[in-house]
Design an enzyme around this catalytic site. Structure first.
Site, PDB file in Angstrom:
ATOM      1  N   ASP A 115     -13.575  -2.474   4.031  1.00 38.52           N
ATOM      2  CA  ASP A 115     -12.435  -1.591   3.747  1.00 38.52           C
ATOM      3  C   ASP A 115     -11.213  -2.081   4.525  1.00 38.52           C
ATOM      4  O   ASP A 115     -11.190  -2.066   5.755  1.00 38.52           O
ATOM      5  CB  ASP A 115     -12.785  -0.154   4.156  1.00 38.52           C
TER       6      ASP A 115
ATOM      7  N   SER B 290     -11.435   9.236   1.537  1.00 39.39           N
ATOM      8  CA  SER B 290     -10.139   8.835   2.079  1.00 39.39           C
ATOM      9  C   SER B 290      -9.506  10.025   2.809  1.00 39.39           C
ATOM     10  O   SER B 290     -10.098  10.518   3.776  1.00 39.39           O
ATOM     11  CB  SER B 290      -9.246   8.287   0.968  1.00 39.39           C
TER      12      SER B 290
ATOM     13  N   HIS C  33     -12.229  -0.059   0.037  1.00 43.83           N
ATOM     14  CA  HIS C  33     -11.941   1.365   0.213  1.00 43.83           C
ATOM     15  C   HIS C  33     -12.631   2.225  -0.843  1.00 43.83           C
ATOM     16  O   HIS C  33     -13.027   3.350  -0.579  1.00 43.83           O
ATOM     17  CB  HIS C  33     -10.433   1.600   0.184  1.00 43.83           C
TER      18      HIS C  33
ATOM     19  N   GLU D  27       0.814  -1.213   0.000  1.00 44.55           N
ATOM     20  CA  GLU D  27       0.000   0.000   0.000  1.00 44.55           C
ATOM     21  C   GLU D  27       0.848   1.265   0.000  1.00 44.55           C
ATOM     22  O   GLU D  27       0.568   2.208  -0.739  1.00 44.55           O
ATOM     23  CB  GLU D  27      -0.924  -0.009   1.223  1.00 44.55           C
ATOM     24  N   GLU D  28       1.885   1.313   0.828  1.00 46.19           N
ATOM     25  CA  GLU D  28       2.587   2.572   1.069  1.00 46.19           C
ATOM     26  C   GLU D  28       3.951   2.680   0.390  1.00 46.19           C
ATOM     27  O   GLU D  28       4.441   3.781   0.162  1.00 46.19           O
ATOM     28  CB  GLU D  28       2.764   2.791   2.581  1.00 46.19           C
TER      29      GLU D  28
END
Length: 918
Positions: free
Chosen positions: A830, A756, A862, A356-357
């Site tokens: 999510d 978000s 999400h 994800e990051e």
């Protein structure tokens, strides 16, 4: 299509008689009697300038398809030279007779030229009208007026042979069009299709190694195109039948699968590789594009992930059961290069938080050496990471997903960096004992060009520094070339770009702006290649022979993008693209040319070819969008707003199509607002159809980027450091106050939406400001304790180090301060921003006895989509902000008008009631 038809030019029947003979079948449709004494072949098409509007209309009224070229192109043509012109006497005083001589000539034809093909049902009519010596042609009827002169070229050109051309239908006749259309409400909620206001822009091409040709699709086929002239020849494609036969020879491949794979191979853009890998069932297969052979590579259970072909095309690497594996194409020998993969150990594949990051949602965590002998990979161990449960509540027996998810301040994955021979053998791990286990992040890795060393970046968990390291492929002790620092956090600088002498260019934000720096092979800084209050966004190419560095940057437009070049030893950059907006480029391998794909907030996409120094070589696609003329669209303005401390915020305002400055309008304000993530751009963005629909409903649609999201250097983003939301809201309030100072804005009807990070800012604004009457917060982070460590700690540090910052950034802590109508939206499944965030806020709002509205989507993660979601948001904003279209009609037709609905509905005080806009 070859045209062997002959046009018999001689004095003959009139057009009326000709029509009779054609209808009776006496004269073949491909034979034409005209008015001279010569025979000529039917051309593939006729071309003439767009200035002959009367001629275009003549064909349109006869329902003959008329097109215009979208590209400049060099064509082999047949051109008439007018030899003699005779004007007729009354009663045919507007008629002329022409004698003309035909010659062959090559010409460059400009984009916008009109094209009429003969390969259609009315091909005889086309030739009748356009041949200069036709008795009943347009020339004889004086359609071309003064252009017909002795010694001059006839304005209509003949294209004898079929040629691949990029064309589009000309502007339709006004009487066949519907004007003053609007983007309607039903389009916004998915009940009607949104129009295409972007045209059909040219798709990306693939440059060939010579730097002078590229591959391009036209008319459904692939062509090898000479960049400057546009001349094209068919690109040889794989033989689908041969590939199909090779695949069917495998006992596990059925006919239908073979046909599908072969058809795909025969249509996809070539990439220089000899073959393709595909997965069928649990196993991998490989086939040669020449159709000579196909093989089954694996015979093992379990899905194969992150599949890649080695640079020398002898091996295929993949991840199975979280182990890195390789299979030899020639022998179909499969080898597991690691064996300890499990639910918590990931070899060559990123775990959730890295995916994800760090990986930007690309999970590959292994890299082939350039010589194909070794693979470097990262091993992630999630054993110390707390698991988070995500529920699927729809089955009778709910299903639970347990995912290791390190929240801010919690233990993070441990990592190892290994190198392993592709032929198998022990893994050589790099010695990372100099860093604290469980407190470091490995953010990028790769190989040096000589395949002898790997490079990798190590950061502390709060990402306040970054070490650029190298290590031999035998593992062991690494060498730290340098440590990168800034005043706050350090972003991933991207990959190094190596030069022949071992030195490299690397991006850095050490000055507060992202620029290019030249380091020697040992990591010593040689010089800054670029500098100034602007950002380098992409490094495209380094031409070592000329010492030019080509890159895209924001130097001349902070919300646009242009191509520049600068000498390797620095100096003033040269801008190579011109005009406003976004200039996305594709550079030829030898930097002979580049293609500029350009669009702006006021212009749909176009494409042009330029030489390396920036001079125009050819228009590739004008992409006219005539549908735009049929819609009444609101005016979209780019705005700059100065804050009290002098920072300039970038904003945009879209007004209703029938904007009346004497009225007072509600505002629909949108933003994302996350660090270094601007939404205001000088870009077409599909014509902003959703925003146009909102404007048509009576909203002013307003966007602004707070300084931390502006993209104006990392220095502007640092204002959010350790206090997410605080400076962003201050900038948003500045922008809103600037807006409501205008008499046409209703300060009591300001609404905000976001998802978000934008959902966080929306919820934060409604609990920390009194400027907003309503807000829709989708999947919001409501307290930064709840979000993942990598993202959160980069900007906030840990909760232990920054407790006051976490408190100031919390929406939950400020729930009692809610002002205005809040709608919360969240997907129950999510796995990014957990439903926990919304539930914590719901609990706090209920405890504070605050009204709000809530909608959850049981199967959504999400991203939330669908007609229900779109309608719910739109209904909420219309109900709370009460826009009034200028027409005076109710935007919600039906038995009950939404203007009166609030009089009939009592407030919902539980906070747990879902309103679906009924």
């Amino acid at each position: 299509m070859k045209r062997k038809t002959l046009l018999s030019i001689r004095v003959g029947p009139s057009s009326v008689l000709l029509s009779f003979l054609l209808a009776a079948g006496i004269v073949a449709p491909d034979t034409l009697s005209l008015c001279a004494a010569a025979e000529i072949s039917t051309p593939y098409a006729y071309l003439f300038p767009a200035s002959w509007a009367k001629v275009i209309r003549e064909f349109q009224h006869r329902n003959v398809p008329v097109e215009e070229l979208r590209e400049d192109i060099e064509l082999d043509l047949e051109i008439y030279r007018v030899v003699e012109v005779k004007r007729t006497t009354p009663p045919k005083q507007d008629r002329i007779k022409v004698k003309a001589a035909l010659r062959k000539e090559t010409r460059r034809i400009a984009a916008g030229t009109i094209l009429v093909r003969t390969g259609q049902a009315k091909n005889t009519l086309v030739a009748t009208l356009l041949e200069p010596q036709a008795e009943d042609g347009l020339c004889a009827r004086n359609f071309f007026t003064d252009a017909i002169r002795e010694g001059a070229d006839y304005p209509v050109l003949r294209l004898p042979k079929e040629t691949p051309l990029l064309c589009t239908p000309v502007r339709p006749l006004a009487e066949k069009r519907t004007f003053h259309k609007r983007i309607e409400r039903d389009m916004l909620i998915g009940k009607k299709k949104l129009p295409n206001l972007s045209g059909t822009p040219m798709t990306d091409v693939v440059w060939l190694d010579d730097g002078e040709h590229f591959l391009q699709r036209k008319d459904g086929r692939l062509w090898k195109v000479h960049a400057v002239s546009g001349r094209a020849q068919p690109q040889p494609m794989p033989d689908a039948k041969k590939i199909e036969a090779a695949l069917i020879a495998l006992p596990t491949i059925d006919q239908k699968t073979a046909e599908q794979i072969a058809a795909c191979a025969a249509s996809e853009m070539p990439d220089g590789k000899k073959g393709r890998v595909f997965q069928h069932g649990d196993d991998l297969y490989y086939y040669f594009l020449d159709g000579s052979k196909a093989v089954r590579l694996t015979h093992s259970t379990g899905t194969k992930e992150l599949i890649s072909l080695s640079p020398n095309e002898k091996y295929v690497a993949f991840v199975r059961s979280n182990n890195l594996c390789v299979v030899d194409i020639a022998t179909q020998t499969e080898r597991a290069l690691t064996t300890d993969g499990s639910a918590l150990i990931f070899n060559g594949k990123m775990d959730w938080v890295y995916w994800e990051e760090i990986g930007n949602r690309r999970g590959n965590a292994y890299w082939w050496s350039p010589d194909s002998t070794h693979l470097a990979f990262v091993r992630y161990d999630d054993t110390p990471v707390y698991k988070f449960a995500v529920l699927d509540t729809l089955p009778v027996r709910q299903q639970v997903e347990l995912t290791p998810y390190p929240k801010a301040g919690d233990p993070i994955p441990t990592v190892k960096f290994g190198i392993v021979p592709a032929a198998g053998g022990p893994v050589a791990f790099v010695d990372l004992s100099g860093y604290s286990e469980g407190a470091m992040i490995l953010t990028r890795a790769g190989w040096l060009p000589n395949s002898e060393k790997v490079y990798f970046y190590i950061q502390d968990r709060a990402q306040t520094w970054l070490d650029f390291c190298t290590a031999p492929r035998t593992g062991g002790s690494p060498t730290r070339l340098f440590r990168e620092r800034t005043r706050a956090w350090v972003n991933d600088p991207g990959p190094p770009h190596f030069l022949k002498d071992g030195s490299f260019l690397l991006a850095s934000e050490r000055s507060g702006w992202r620029h290019l720096y030249h380091f020697d092979a040992k990591g010593k800084l040689k010089r800054a290649v670029t500098s100034g209050p602007w950002e380098v966004r992409h490094l495209h190419l380094i031409d070592e022979s000329s010492q030019w560095v080509y890159f895209s940057a924001t130097k001349d437009n902070p919300i646009g993008l242009n191509l520049y070049r600068v000498q390797l030893d620095g100096g003033e950059p040269q801008r190579l693209t011109t005009g406003p907006g976004q200039h996305r480029v594709s550079i030829s391998p030898k930097m002979i040319f580049f293609i500029d794909y350009n669009n702006s907030h006021a212009s749909p996409p176009t494409a042009r070819l330029y030489r390396s120094e920036g001079t125009l070589a050819r228009t590739l696609d004008t992409n006219p969008v005539y549908a735009l003329e049929e819609y009444d669209l609101g005016k979209h303005e780019l705005i700059q707003i100065q804050t009290p401390d002098g920072f300039v915020l970038e904003a945009s305002l879209l007004k209703p199509p029938d904007f009346d400055p004497s009225r007072r309008y509600p505002v629909w304000f949108t933003t994302y607002g996350g660090p270094h993530a601007p939404v205001v751009q000088d870009a077409w963005q599909g014509g902003r159809l959703r925003e146009q629909g909102l404007a048509n409903l009576g909203f002013l649609v307003f966007q602004v980027d707070p300084r931390s999201a502006s993209g104006k250097g990392i220095c502007s983003t640092w204002t959010a450091y350790r206090q997410l939301g605080v400076q962003e809201l201050a900038d948003i309030e500045t922008a809103i106050r600037w807006l409501i100072a205008h008499s046409f804005v209703d300060a009591e009807r300001i609404g905000m939406t976001g998802h978000s990070y934008g959902g966080f800012l929306t919820a934060y604004a409604l609990t920390h400001s009194k400027l907003f009457a309503a807000g829709v917060a989708g999947a919001p982070v409501t307290d930064w304790h709840n979000y993942d460590a990598f993202y959160t700690e980069r900007y906030m540090n840990t909760p232990q180090e920054n407790p006051e910052g976490y408190k100031r950034s919390s929406v939950v802590a400020a729930a009692a301060q809610l002002h205005g109508r809040l709608l919360l939206l969240h997907g129950i499944r999510d796995d990014n921003v957990h439903l926990q965030n919304t539930l914590q806020l719901v609990n706090a709002l209920q405890r504070a006895d605050k009204d709000f509205e809530l909608m959850v989507y049981p199967n959504a993660r999400h991203g939330i989509r669908g007609q229900h979601y779109q309608r719910l948001v739109l209904d909420f904003m219309q109900r709370t902000l009460r826009p009034e279209p200028a027409s005076g009609t109710c935007p919600h037709p039906g038995p009950t008008c939404y203007r009166d609905v609030d009089k009939l509905r009592s407030p919902h005080r539980t906070g747990a009631t879902s309103l679906a806009g009924k």
